[in-house]
Motif scaffolding. Sequence first.
Motif, PDB file in Angstrom:
ATOM      1  N   LYS A   1      23.456  32.212 -29.452  1.00 39.54           N
ATOM      2  CA  LYS A   1      22.845  32.381 -28.202  1.00 39.54           C
ATOM      3  C   LYS A   1      23.852  32.530 -27.113  1.00 39.54           C
ATOM      4  O   LYS A   1      24.070  33.352 -26.462  1.00 39.54           O
ATOM      5  N   ASN A   2      24.431  31.323 -27.196  1.00 38.90           N
ATOM      6  CA  ASN A   2      25.596  31.344 -26.001  1.00 38.90           C
ATOM      7  C   ASN A   2      26.742  32.322 -26.057  1.00 38.90           C
ATOM      8  O   ASN A   2      26.993  32.833 -25.148  1.00 38.90           O
TER       9      ASN A   2
ATOM     10  N   THR B   1      28.922  32.777 -35.858  1.00 43.32           N
ATOM     11  CA  THR B   1      27.750  31.862 -35.582  1.00 43.32           C
ATOM     12  C   THR B   1      26.331  32.436 -35.869  1.00 43.32           C
ATOM     13  O   THR B   1      25.359  31.688 -36.538  1.00 43.32           O
TER      14      THR B   1
ATOM     15  N   SER C   1      20.365  24.774 -36.820  1.00 44.17           N
ATOM     16  CA  SER C   1      20.048  25.140 -35.437  1.00 44.17           C
ATOM     17  C   SER C   1      21.132  24.875 -34.350  1.00 44.17           C
ATOM     18  O   SER C   1      21.104  25.648 -33.275  1.00 44.17           O
ATOM     19  N   PHE C   2      22.168  24.173 -34.700  1.00 44.08           N
ATOM     20  CA  PHE C   2      23.331  23.986 -33.856  1.00 44.08           C
ATOM     21  C   PHE C   2      24.002  25.463 -33.727  1.00 44.08           C
ATOM     22  O   PHE C   2      24.235  25.824 -32.616  1.00 44.08           O
TER      23      PHE C   2
ATOM     24  N   ASN D   1      22.556  28.505 -34.214  1.00 43.80           N
ATOM     25  CA  ASN D   1      21.713  29.361 -33.636  1.00 43.80           C
ATOM     26  C   ASN D   1      21.834  29.110 -32.146  1.00 43.80           C
ATOM     27  O   ASN D   1      21.823  30.128 -31.519  1.00 43.80           O
ATOM     28  N   THR D   2      21.819  27.738 -31.390  1.00 45.88           N
ATOM     29  CA  THR D   2      22.283  27.775 -30.092  1.00 45.88           C
ATOM     30  C   THR D   2      23.794  28.231 -29.923  1.00 45.88           C
ATOM     31  O   THR D   2      23.699  29.041 -28.698  1.00 45.88           O
ATOM     32  N   GLN D   3      24.624  27.961 -30.676  1.00 44.84           N
ATOM     33  CA  GLN D   3      25.910  28.585 -30.220  1.00 44.84           C
ATOM     34  C   GLN D   3      26.108  30.210 -30.279  1.00 44.84           C
ATOM     35  O   GLN D   3      26.763  30.802 -29.563  1.00 44.84           O
TER      36      GLN D   3
ATOM     37  N   MET E   1      24.185  30.464 -38.698  1.00 38.51           N
ATOM     38  CA  MET E   1      22.883  29.917 -38.265  1.00 38.51           C
ATOM     39  C   MET E   1      21.697  30.413 -39.225  1.00 38.51           C
ATOM     40  O   MET E   1      20.596  29.984 -39.118  1.00 38.51           O
TER      41      MET E   1
END
Length: 177
Positions: free
Chosen positions: A144-145, A109, A137-138, A140-142, A113
């Motif tokens: 972080k998760n 990821t 951006s999808f 990027n969120t993944q 990202m």
Amino acid sequence: MPFFSGIAMPTRPYSRLHVLLHWVFAVIIIWATVSGFANALYRLPPAAVDAINFINVSLTSVLIPLLGLRILCALDHSTVAHSGNRAMRLLAKGGHLALYVVTAVTLLTGVLMMERPINVFGLLYIQQPLHDPVLTSFFNTQHKNACIVLGFLVSGHVAAVLLHTLSGTPILRRMSL
Ligand code: HEM
Ligand code: HEM
């Protein structure tokens, strides 16, 4: 009586390469997690932000080819801890498998990202694979998760090592040269 009963542990089950890779991954992952979240949560000076981004992208990119080698080492080694206790053996092996899977997801990821070329210590520039901002951006969120999950897994792993050590099981010797 030791906290984890029924443990039979040989003291040198891992190859030198396996041990070396474990500590390279441990240092880089712990550094990238702590500095990455510090960067995200606190207002650091711009020079520190740039330095952390440059160092972390470079260091974690180096882990990508090394992860293949690390997985080969893991597949190659046959001795397991907790050979006398099935529940503890499953917990240890499941935890280690989760660490490998989530490390791979975090690396993947991280790459997906990227909205600029991946600069590895100024020596190697790799084009970012995706250009669509919705996709980057999808991921990027993944990313972080995945970092949060990895942070919890690593904390659990270190806590387990600490508990073993405090209860008199020399588990760190298994992962030392
Ligand atoms: C200071 C931090 C750490 C300490 C003290 C530590 C210690 C250890 C020890 C003693 C073992 C051997 C366990 C056994 O044989 O049952 C081990 C295995 C392992 N550690 Fe760590 N570790 C640390 C950080 C990490 C980190 C950050 C990762 C993240 C990838 C990690 C991933 C693993 C994995 C996947 C194994 C299993 C190796 C295998 O069977 O292939 N460790 N660790
Ligand atoms: C296991 C390896 C990795 C770890 C532990 C890690 C950890 C982190 C952490 C904790 C953050 C802050 C998250 C947040 O904003 O809340 C972050 C952000 C970031 N990571 Fe990673 N990362 C890894 C791999 C990678 C890779 C391989 C790349 C790209 C090649 C990458 C690129 C980035 C970038 C560019 C940011 C900044 C995101 C932003 O400011 O929105 N990471 N990373």
